[in-house]
Design an enzyme around this catalytic site. Sequence first.
Site, PDB file in Angstrom:
ATOM      1  N   GLY A 102      45.284  36.965  35.618  1.00  0.00           N
ATOM      2  CA  GLY A 102      46.629  37.478  35.191  1.00  0.00           C
ATOM      3  C   GLY A 102      47.385  38.307  36.468  1.00  0.00           C
ATOM      4  N   LYS A 125      55.814  43.456  42.906  1.00  0.00           N
ATOM      5  CA  LYS A 125      54.437  43.156  43.450  1.00  0.00           C
ATOM      6  C   LYS A 125      53.799  44.471  43.866  1.00  0.00           C
ATOM      7  CE  LYS A 125      51.374  39.989  45.667  1.00  0.00           C
ATOM      8  NZ  LYS A 125      51.160  38.644  46.517  1.00  0.00           N
ATOM      9  N   GLY A 138      46.052  47.550  41.384  1.00  0.00           N
ATOM     10  CA  GLY A 138      47.595  47.393  41.102  1.00  0.00           C
ATOM     11  C   GLY A 138      48.375  47.612  42.149  1.00  0.00           C
ATOM     12  N   ARG A 195      60.207  40.272  44.245  1.00  0.00           N
ATOM     13  CA  ARG A 195      60.427  38.833  44.566  1.00  0.00           C
ATOM     14  C   ARG A 195      60.852  37.953  43.240  1.00  0.00           C
ATOM     15  NH1 ARG A 195      53.869  36.574  44.692  1.00  0.00           N
ATOM     16  NH2 ARG A 195      53.604  37.133  42.580  1.00  0.00           N
ATOM     17  N   ARG A 202      52.423  29.647  36.098  1.00  0.00           N
ATOM     18  CA  ARG A 202      51.442  29.003  37.068  1.00  0.00           C
ATOM     19  C   ARG A 202      50.632  28.225  36.369  1.00  0.00           C
ATOM     20  NH1 ARG A 202      50.279  33.575  40.923  1.00  0.00           N
ATOM     21  NH2 ARG A 202      52.022  35.130  40.456  1.00  0.00           N
ATOM     22  N   ASP A 272      45.566  29.683  40.207  1.00  0.00           N
ATOM     23  CA  ASP A 272      46.279  30.775  39.764  1.00  0.00           C
ATOM     24  C   ASP A 272      47.571  30.885  40.771  1.00  0.00           C
ATOM     25  OD1 ASP A 272      43.962  31.455  41.218  1.00  0.00           O
ATOM     26  OD2 ASP A 272      44.821  33.209  41.317  1.00  0.00           O
TER      27      ASP A 272
HETATM   28  P1  AMP Z   1      45.704  36.443  44.850  1.00  0.00           P
HETATM   29  O1  AMP Z   1      44.375  35.888  45.179  1.00  0.00           O
HETATM   30  O2  AMP Z   1      46.235  37.590  45.567  1.00  0.00           O
HETATM   31  O3  AMP Z   1      46.624  35.556  43.989  1.00  0.00           O
HETATM   32  O4  AMP Z   1      44.994  37.312  43.447  1.00  0.00           O
HETATM   33  C1  AMP Z   1      44.124  36.923  42.585  1.00  0.00           C
HETATM   34  C2  AMP Z   1      44.123  37.749  41.429  1.00  0.00           C
HETATM   35  O5  AMP Z   1      43.420  39.142  41.573  1.00  0.00           O
HETATM   36  C3  AMP Z   1      45.488  37.933  40.655  1.00  0.00           C
HETATM   37  O6  AMP Z   1      45.194  37.758  39.094  1.00  0.00           O
HETATM   38  C4  AMP Z   1      45.749  39.104  40.957  1.00  0.00           C
HETATM   39  O7  AMP Z   1      46.856  39.764  39.934  1.00  0.00           O
HETATM   40  C5  AMP Z   1      44.490  40.150  41.369  1.00  0.00           C
HETATM   41  N1  AMP Z   1      44.545  41.109  42.071  1.00  0.00           N
HETATM   42  C6  AMP Z   1      44.646  40.941  43.612  1.00  0.00           C
HETATM   43  N2  AMP Z   1      44.815  42.171  44.228  1.00  0.00           N
HETATM   44  C7  AMP Z   1      44.784  43.153  43.209  1.00  0.00           C
HETATM   45  C8  AMP Z   1      44.967  44.766  42.958  1.00  0.00           C
HETATM   46  N3  AMP Z   1      45.185  45.316  44.435  1.00  0.00           N
HETATM   47  N4  AMP Z   1      44.972  45.046  41.862  1.00  0.00           N
HETATM   48  C9  AMP Z   1      44.876  44.272  40.751  1.00  0.00           C
HETATM   49  N5  AMP Z   1      44.760  42.988  40.851  1.00  0.00           N
HETATM   50  C10 AMP Z   1      44.651  42.427  42.064  1.00  0.00           C
HETATM   51 MG    MG Z   2      47.626  34.929  43.012  1.00  0.00          MG
END
Ligand code: AMP
Ligand code: MG
Length: 523
Positions: A102, A125, A138, A195, A202, A272
């Site tokens: 998510g 983001k 977050g 963005r 997705r 994702d």
């Molecule tokens: P990504 O590999 O960046 O596409 O992220 C994979 C998952 O991890 C997605 O569900 C992102 O929303 C979550 N995510 C990545 N970084 C953070 C963060 N700093 N805080 C919360 N969720 C994160």
């Molecule tokens: Mg991602």
Amino acid sequence: MTLNLKFNHNFINALQGDPIIENYTRQVPKACYSKVEPEKFDTANVIAISLDAAAEIDLDKNLFDTPEFNQFFTGQKIYDDMTPYAMCYGGHQFGNWANQLGDGRAIILGDITTKADKKICLQLKGAGSTPYSRSGDGYAVLRSSVREFLCSEAMHYLGVPTTRAISLALSGEEVYRDMMYDGNGAYEDGAIVCRTAPSFIRFGNFEILAARKELGLLKELVDFTITEHFSHLGTPSKDTYLKWYKEVCKTSADMVVHWLRVGFVHGVMNTDNMSIHGLTIDYGPYGWLEDYDLDWTPNTTDASYKRYAYGQQAHMVNWNLVQLANAIYPLIEDTDALQEALDFFADYYKSEWNKMMAKKLGWSEYKESDQALVASLIHLLTSVETDMTLFFRGLAKIDHTLKYDEIPQDLVDCYYDEDLSSDYIVKCCAWLNSYIERCAKDEVSTEARAKNMNSVNPKFVLRNYLSQLAIDKANENDYTMIHELLEVLKRPYDEQTGKEFFARKRPDWAKDKPGCSMLSCSS
Ligand code: AMP
Ligand code: MG
């Protein structure tokens, strides 16, 4: 003053959402989204704007330097007609089912339809946690946000299907990150990127519903996606689902062919991170090929398996499409038809890749008889360290009415090895002479061939070390290189005399420097 954006609530109105409104980390079953607002960052400040991306949503230029712009694009001002939300999705990460992921640090401000009748979803983001934040905070840091902001715009101007970015802002908060996962963590500037995309749906949005056996909701989401974004395929039905799936196969193939054309490596092609619109999405530990190495990946997490290496990317799109097929299977229940679409993907990809290579080489079309020459070029490019971008620009310059028995001056600069072996020189010249013979069959002048080649082989790409230089300066509160790069990358195929610095081969210092050739997922 307001920004005059008119939001629709089609996604929220059409689909079931999370009934809980408190913002805490949890599993969110039976829902496609959770309503959540961006965090309040009092001193958040926009430091870069992509004027063209902002113009796409009909924003008045006079608003760019106003407090309203700053507040809106950092999530500080939520207008009455807005209902921000985070999406629920799952995904296969590095080949394994990861369950609910998510939008953990992305919040959709809303969806609008522009004057040009374009659907655009605005997403922040790094604007704070959501129910999907799992163990994350977050937030996003400045370095990864500079990379996402610049690269998505660079890709747009290169003609690669991509999400775009309107703004880059400092959140004003410090964020702790252990960048290389080695225990040497530090505080970094937090940042927020706004963005845009037609939607941020997705493959993983469908997968989570299938995995939870929420088939009613799965059908609702597929029907919504088709009605809202693929209405040209007809009203939802089994037949339309198949047409839609085939279209996703096609646009995903187109996307990866573009990546291979410009030398882009996504780095984290988990399901994702696969847009249903065939857009490049989620710029994390991506990189640009310097040396033409099919096995290269910038992602340190993937260093040993190289699952998402440059040369693996089409296989990985295919693998991801299989996961999407599995997810929507309950609505179609026709394995043969889904397999047919996957077979189409394989054939279509191959034929588009061939056409793309022919264009890179300046030929009017790809002929079956060209296969050996293209294969021997790949062999040549991988046999010594060759800068892909410089090679194709240099190749455009060579006079194809001559014969070569030494490496032409126009190509000399594209090698990272100082001393080329005589064996290599012989092979390279043999290839060049065969290439010239092939070009002659097209009866096109050297100038016309160069012009065609230069329209598909960029001179300027966001070389890994260039982003790092811009980040190093940004960390010193100097954002000028971000602005300058954005300008240069707007015209990637033009010569842009005076901007040679941005087209240079990777300098030695950048070869093994973190952020340049090696990137972690920490962001
Ligand atoms: P990504 O590999 O960046 O596409 O992220 C994979 C998952 O991890 C997605 O569900 C992102 O929303 C979550 N995510 C990545 N970084 C953070 C963060 N700093 N805080 C919360 N969720 C994160
Ligand atoms: Mg991602």
